[in-house]
Scaffold this motif. Sequence first.
Motif, mmCIF file in Angstrom:
data_model
loop_
_atom_site.group_PDB
_atom_site.id
_atom_site.type_symbol
_atom_site.label_atom_id
_atom_site.label_comp_id
_atom_site.label_asym_id
_atom_site.label_seq_id
_atom_site.Cartn_x
_atom_site.Cartn_y
_atom_site.Cartn_z
ATOM 1 N N VAL A 265 41.856 -44.528 -29.811
ATOM 2 C CA VAL A 265 41.091 -45.688 -29.364
ATOM 3 C C VAL A 265 40.305 -46.139 -30.595
ATOM 4 C CG1 VAL A 265 39.329 -46.549 -27.791
ATOM 5 C CG2 VAL A 265 40.978 -44.846 -26.991
ATOM 6 N N ALA A 266 40.577 -47.355 -31.048
ATOM 7 C CA ALA A 266 40.078 -47.817 -32.342
ATOM 8 C C ALA A 266 38.592 -48.170 -32.324
ATOM 9 C CB ALA A 266 40.878 -49.039 -32.783
ATOM 10 N N GLN A 267 37.986 -48.006 -33.470
ATOM 11 C CA GLN A 267 36.648 -48.501 -33.812
ATOM 12 C C GLN A 267 35.532 -47.966 -32.903
ATOM 13 O OE1 GLN A 267 37.906 -52.559 -36.077
ATOM 14 N NE2 GLN A 267 37.016 -52.837 -34.098
ATOM 15 N N LEU A 268 35.636 -46.713 -32.505
ATOM 16 C CA LEU A 268 34.558 -46.130 -31.707
ATOM 17 C C LEU A 268 33.388 -45.754 -32.609
ATOM 18 C CD1 LEU A 268 36.361 -43.784 -29.177
ATOM 19 C CD2 LEU A 268 35.507 -46.094 -28.830
ATOM 20 N N ARG A 269 32.195 -45.986 -32.112
ATOM 21 C CA ARG A 269 30.991 -45.535 -32.803
ATOM 22 C C ARG A 269 30.557 -44.176 -32.294
ATOM 23 N NH1 ARG A 269 27.149 -50.829 -33.274
ATOM 24 N NH2 ARG A 269 28.354 -51.709 -31.571
ATOM 25 N N LYS A 270 30.749 -43.979 -30.978
ATOM 26 C CA LYS A 270 30.383 -42.687 -30.398
ATOM 27 C C LYS A 270 31.019 -42.549 -29.026
ATOM 28 C CE LYS A 270 26.024 -44.514 -28.637
ATOM 29 N NZ LYS A 270 24.588 -44.410 -28.619
ATOM 30 N N PHE A 271 31.141 -41.317 -28.585
ATOM 31 C CA PHE A 271 31.521 -41.019 -27.216
ATOM 32 C C PHE A 271 30.756 -39.769 -26.807
ATOM 33 C CE2 PHE A 271 34.972 -39.563 -29.978
ATOM 34 C CZ PHE A 271 35.087 -38.224 -29.666
ATOM 35 N N ALA A 272 30.508 -39.647 -25.504
ATOM 36 C CA ALA A 272 29.695 -38.536 -25.008
ATOM 37 C C ALA A 272 30.275 -38.006 -23.702
ATOM 38 C CB ALA A 272 28.260 -39.001 -24.793
ATOM 39 N N GLY B 28 39.420 -31.424 -36.963
ATOM 40 C CA GLY B 28 40.827 -31.777 -37.099
ATOM 41 C C GLY B 28 41.778 -30.907 -36.312
ATOM 42 N N THR B 29 41.280 -29.860 -35.644
ATOM 43 C CA THR B 29 42.167 -28.977 -34.891
ATOM 44 C C THR B 29 41.737 -28.767 -33.442
ATOM 45 O OG1 THR B 29 40.985 -27.015 -35.665
ATOM 46 C CG2 THR B 29 42.892 -27.696 -36.945
ATOM 47 N N THR B 30 40.443 -28.829 -33.158
ATOM 48 C CA THR B 30 39.963 -28.571 -31.805
ATOM 49 C C THR B 30 40.176 -29.797 -30.938
ATOM 50 O OG1 THR B 30 38.265 -27.096 -32.690
ATOM 51 C CG2 THR B 30 37.978 -27.851 -30.421
ATOM 52 N N THR B 31 40.892 -29.607 -29.818
ATOM 53 C CA THR B 31 41.154 -30.713 -28.905
ATOM 54 C C THR B 31 40.657 -30.366 -27.508
ATOM 55 O OG1 THR B 31 43.370 -29.919 -28.381
ATOM 56 C CG2 THR B 31 43.191 -31.531 -30.159
ATOM 57 N N ILE B 32 40.253 -31.392 -26.790
ATOM 58 C CA ILE B 32 39.889 -31.290 -25.386
ATOM 59 C C ILE B 32 40.774 -32.287 -24.663
ATOM 60 C CG2 ILE B 32 38.046 -31.570 -23.683
ATOM 61 C CD1 ILE B 32 36.090 -31.101 -26.101
ATOM 62 N N LYS C 126 37.877 -38.180 -32.687
ATOM 63 C CA LYS C 126 38.717 -39.267 -32.169
ATOM 64 C C LYS C 126 38.929 -39.098 -30.670
ATOM 65 C CE LYS C 126 40.821 -40.397 -36.424
ATOM 66 N NZ LYS C 126 39.721 -41.091 -36.994
ATOM 67 N N LEU C 127 38.957 -40.231 -29.971
ATOM 68 C CA LEU C 127 39.372 -40.263 -28.576
ATOM 69 C C LEU C 127 40.756 -40.892 -28.563
ATOM 70 C CD1 LEU C 127 38.798 -39.919 -25.525
ATOM 71 C CD2 LEU C 127 37.988 -42.276 -25.546
ATOM 72 N N LYS C 128 41.691 -40.214 -27.892
ATOM 73 C CA LYS C 128 43.079 -40.671 -27.885
ATOM 74 C C LYS C 128 43.551 -40.873 -26.457
ATOM 75 C CE LYS C 128 44.211 -38.139 -32.063
ATOM 76 N NZ LYS C 128 45.396 -37.682 -32.769
ATOM 77 N N ASN C 129 44.364 -41.915 -26.255
ATOM 78 C CA ASN C 129 44.931 -42.225 -24.948
ATOM 79 C C ASN C 129 46.420 -41.905 -24.999
ATOM 80 O OD1 ASN C 129 46.230 -43.639 -22.797
ATOM 81 N ND2 ASN C 129 44.461 -44.958 -22.602
ATOM 82 N N TYR D 267 46.490 -39.739 -19.428
ATOM 83 C CA TYR D 267 46.198 -38.545 -20.212
ATOM 84 C C TYR D 267 45.282 -38.952 -21.368
ATOM 85 C CZ TYR D 267 49.900 -36.050 -17.779
ATOM 86 O OH TYR D 267 50.667 -35.454 -16.822
ATOM 87 N N TRP D 268 44.299 -38.112 -21.660
ATOM 88 C CA TRP D 268 43.347 -38.375 -22.732
ATOM 89 C C TRP D 268 43.181 -37.112 -23.559
ATOM 90 C CZ3 TRP D 268 41.387 -43.275 -23.123
ATOM 91 C CH2 TRP D 268 41.553 -44.113 -22.013
ATOM 92 N N GLN D 269 42.788 -37.302 -24.801
ATOM 93 C CA GLN D 269 42.539 -36.160 -25.662
ATOM 94 C C GLN D 269 41.407 -36.513 -26.613
ATOM 95 O OE1 GLN D 269 45.365 -34.892 -28.908
ATOM 96 N NE2 GLN D 269 45.775 -33.302 -27.377
ATOM 97 N N ILE D 270 40.502 -35.580 -26.780
ATOM 98 C CA ILE D 270 39.444 -35.721 -27.774
ATOM 99 C C ILE D 270 39.773 -34.752 -28.898
ATOM 100 C CG2 ILE D 270 37.003 -35.318 -28.260
ATOM 101 C CD1 ILE D 270 36.450 -36.269 -25.375
ATOM 102 N N LEU D 271 39.854 -35.266 -30.104
ATOM 103 C CA LEU D 271 40.080 -34.449 -31.292
ATOM 104 C C LEU D 271 38.752 -34.368 -32.023
ATOM 105 C CD1 LEU D 271 41.944 -32.976 -33.327
ATOM 106 C CD2 LEU D 271 42.342 -35.212 -34.386
#
Length: 129
Positions: free
Chosen positions: A28-35, A110-114, A12-15, A102-106
């Motif tokens: 951020v809803a309905q993502l297919r991918k992020f890189a 389920g535990t590792t965040t960036i 998940k990408l979170k704002n 601020y952004w966070q990638i989960l």
Amino acid sequence: MATKAIPGYGGKLKNGGTGGSPIVYTNVAQLRKFAFGGLKAEFEDITNLDSPAPGGAVYKEFLKVLIDGGTVTLDGILDPTNISTQALATNLAAAPASAFDYWQILLSDGTTTISFQGYVEEFTRSEEH
């Protein structure tokens, strides 16, 4: 040692907006991918006549002066009524000082965040069917 890998699906990408205490992140809803675009350092050449010459060989000296955080690119299914999609466009249109979110990638474990801060650089829509 065995290779450890985490699959991308379920990530998940979170704002987190411009912050607060505590920061509240929204998916951020309905993502297919992020890189990730990757990090890159910029260096200044500080070589001078007093630069050390280990073993008689003269090497250039460098000072790391800047870090470029790179980019995170997204691809998703557009729902213009979704608040998380609207937040991307709002961030892009906001004044620079107020859009450093601020952004966070989960990751899918389920535990590792960036966590990082950044701007929305581009928001494009495709009319593909």
